[in-house]
Design an enzyme around this catalytic site. Structure first.
Site, PDB file in Angstrom:
ATOM      1  N   GLU A  93       0.822  -1.209   0.000  1.00 50.03           N
ATOM      2  CA  GLU A  93       0.000   0.000   0.000  1.00 50.03           C
ATOM      3  C   GLU A  93       0.854   1.255   0.000  1.00 50.03           C
ATOM      4  OE1 GLU A  93      -4.344   0.087   1.750  1.00 50.03           O
ATOM      5  OE2 GLU A  93      -2.926   0.713   3.297  1.00 50.03           O
TER       6      GLU A  93
ATOM      7  N   HIS B  94       7.675 -27.184  -0.599  1.00 50.87           N
ATOM      8  CA  HIS B  94       7.047 -28.303  -1.314  1.00 50.87           C
ATOM      9  C   HIS B  94       5.917 -27.826  -2.224  1.00 50.87           C
ATOM     10  CE1 HIS B  94       9.187 -31.341   1.130  1.00 50.87           C
ATOM     11  NE2 HIS B  94       9.176 -30.371   2.033  1.00 50.87           N
TER      12      HIS B  94
ATOM     13  N   LYS C 199     -14.137   0.856  -3.896  1.00 51.77           N
ATOM     14  CA  LYS C 199     -15.223   1.330  -3.041  1.00 51.77           C
ATOM     15  C   LYS C 199     -16.273   2.080  -3.857  1.00 51.77           C
ATOM     16  CE  LYS C 199     -12.255   1.841   1.028  1.00 51.77           C
ATOM     17  NZ  LYS C 199     -11.716   2.773   2.044  1.00 51.77           N
TER      18      LYS C 199
END
Length: 433
Positions: free
Chosen positions: A282, A303, A417
């Protein structure tokens, strides 16, 4: 003062790093010091461990003790920096399986929009003594606001007038929906500082209160951060490990390494990886720039992701975090028949084998062409976690400034948003037909 953590890397010499970045680091540091850097309104984190008022810390500790006595379960409502820091520290320092009997269960809400999660949360807390910590500067951020609306109704239905004694709000000092509700309802409140952004807020009441409720020593957490403030106060790149980390990252980016993988061999450090990813992602990911922050939990991911790291595209570098002194250890027993062939390890402990696996992984990845950095903390405790938090905060600020971006805004976060509001037909966001 001895450094609590050490940073090592072999990709570039210190003299070359100084030649490339030394003066630029001094210039950026000076601007932060005199408050002229871009985003300087959000530099309050830089001396926070030393400037947090003693009465505020006392209030946090008293409130935490009150909640610990009142509740078997404390629900912490928040999203992003309003929850990741607290959960990262809690997970890093709590036992893997059993809580201390005097510690309430700390669970989180408002970090997702899953109706299933919320329904099962309500079922889980029913019949237990409950308290709520809600963290939101505005009180209107969609995810935590929805969670709080639901949990507030639950608390009021269950505890009636006494519900206000069980709810703590951490919000703006004077305005916003949550501040208005808290003042009207008589909730205990703490302030989200104006000069500290969410992803830098773990050492404010935003993080300190939930961490203290979980039974973790926040005074030791702050002590580690205070020593880190002193350690990284200078502008000399050759003696400031946080700035070295920032400069090496930017040098690697200039060479085409645009993905950083944070790696540790400590399972309960996984949520700290998530906090680190928000802090760097951010802060740096804007204006078409930035290093992509990723993480792995080794040896599990050896793995799965290990193959790609070893032999995949050469655009990644790794930063390993290691704790020199683990909390506990387990020995390897000897068996008579040795069917698994492991008797050769019976003189060693699991942590010794874990450390060898770390070193072997670093060597293999280095030989495969992956640039590495290695951060070693002396102990796995609250002091060193606090120290690491400040190390990364100081580093990300310098790293973002070296990139030429503002470390403290997040304009891109607003785009999703706006789409949510439009799609859900929020008043003022509905497109005219």
């Amino acid at each position: 003062m001895a450094q609590a953590i050490t940073l090592s890397q072999s990709h570039i010499s210190m003299s070359e790093l100084n030649n490339l970045y030394g003066e630029k680091v001094k210039e950026i540091h000076s601007k932060m010091e005199n408050g002229t850097s871009i985003g300087s309104d959000f530099l309050g984190w830089r001396d926070l461990p030393n400037t947090l008022p003693a009465d505020e810390l006392t209030s946090v500790l008293k409130t935490a003790e009150k909640l610990r006595k009142l509740a078997e379960v404390v629900v912490v409502i928040g999203v992003g920096g309003s929850y990741l820091g607290a959960k990262a520290v809690q997970d890093a320092l709590s036992p893997y399986f059993e809580r201390n009997v005097e510690d309430p269960e700390l669970i989180f809400a408002g970090q997702n929009l899953s109706g299933t999660y919320m329904k099962q949360l309500l079922k889980h807390i029913d019949g237990k003594e409950v308290a709520v910590i809600v963290i939101s500067k505005s009180g209107t951020t969609t995810e935590p606001a929805i969670a709080f609306r639901i949990l507030l109704e639950y608390m009021e239905n269950r505890y009636k007038e006494a519900s206000s004694e069980r709810i703590v709000a951490i919000t703006d000092k004077s305005q916003g929906a949550l501040r208005e509700l808290a003042d009207r309802s008589g909730f205990t409140t703490f302030v989200v500082p104006d000069d500290i952004g969410g992803r830098f807020s773990v050492l404010t009441p935003v993080g300190l209160l939930p961490i203290a409720v979980a039974g973790i020593d926040i005074e030791q957490l702050l002590a580690g951060a205070k020593d880190a403030v002193a350690e990284y106060a200078g502008d000399d790149l050759s003696s400031n490990a946080a700035y070295q980390y920032a400069a090496v990252r930017n040098h690697l980016l200039s060479e085409g390494y645009n993905v950083e993988i944070l790696a540790s061999f400590t399972p309960r450090f996984a949520t700290f990886h998530e906090w680190w990813k928000q802090l760097f992602g951010e802060s740096e990911g804007k204006d078409g720039k930035g290093i992509y922050p990723a993480s792995v939990a080794y040896p599990t991911d050896l793995h799965s992701m290990g193959q790609y790291v070893q032999d995949g595209r050469r655009e990644i570098f790794e930063t390993f975090i290691q704790f020199a002194q683990p909390v506990e250890d387990s020995s390897i027993p000897t068996t008579k028949d040795n069917l698994d062939g492991l008797n050769y390890l019976s003189a060693k402990t699991m942590n010794e084998i874990n450390d060898v696996t770390l070193q072997a992984t670093m060597q293999a990845h280095h030989d495969g062409g992956v640039p590495l950095m290695h951060i070693t903390a002396d102990k796995h405790d609250a002091y060193h976690i606090g120290y690491l938090i400040y190390f990364f905060e100081a580093a990300v600020a310098m790293s973002a400034y070296l990139l030429g971006v503002n470390p403290f805004d997040q304009p891109g976060v607003e785009e999703y948003k706006k789409n949510i509001f439009r799609m859900l037909e929020k008043p003022g966001f509905v497109e005219e037909k």
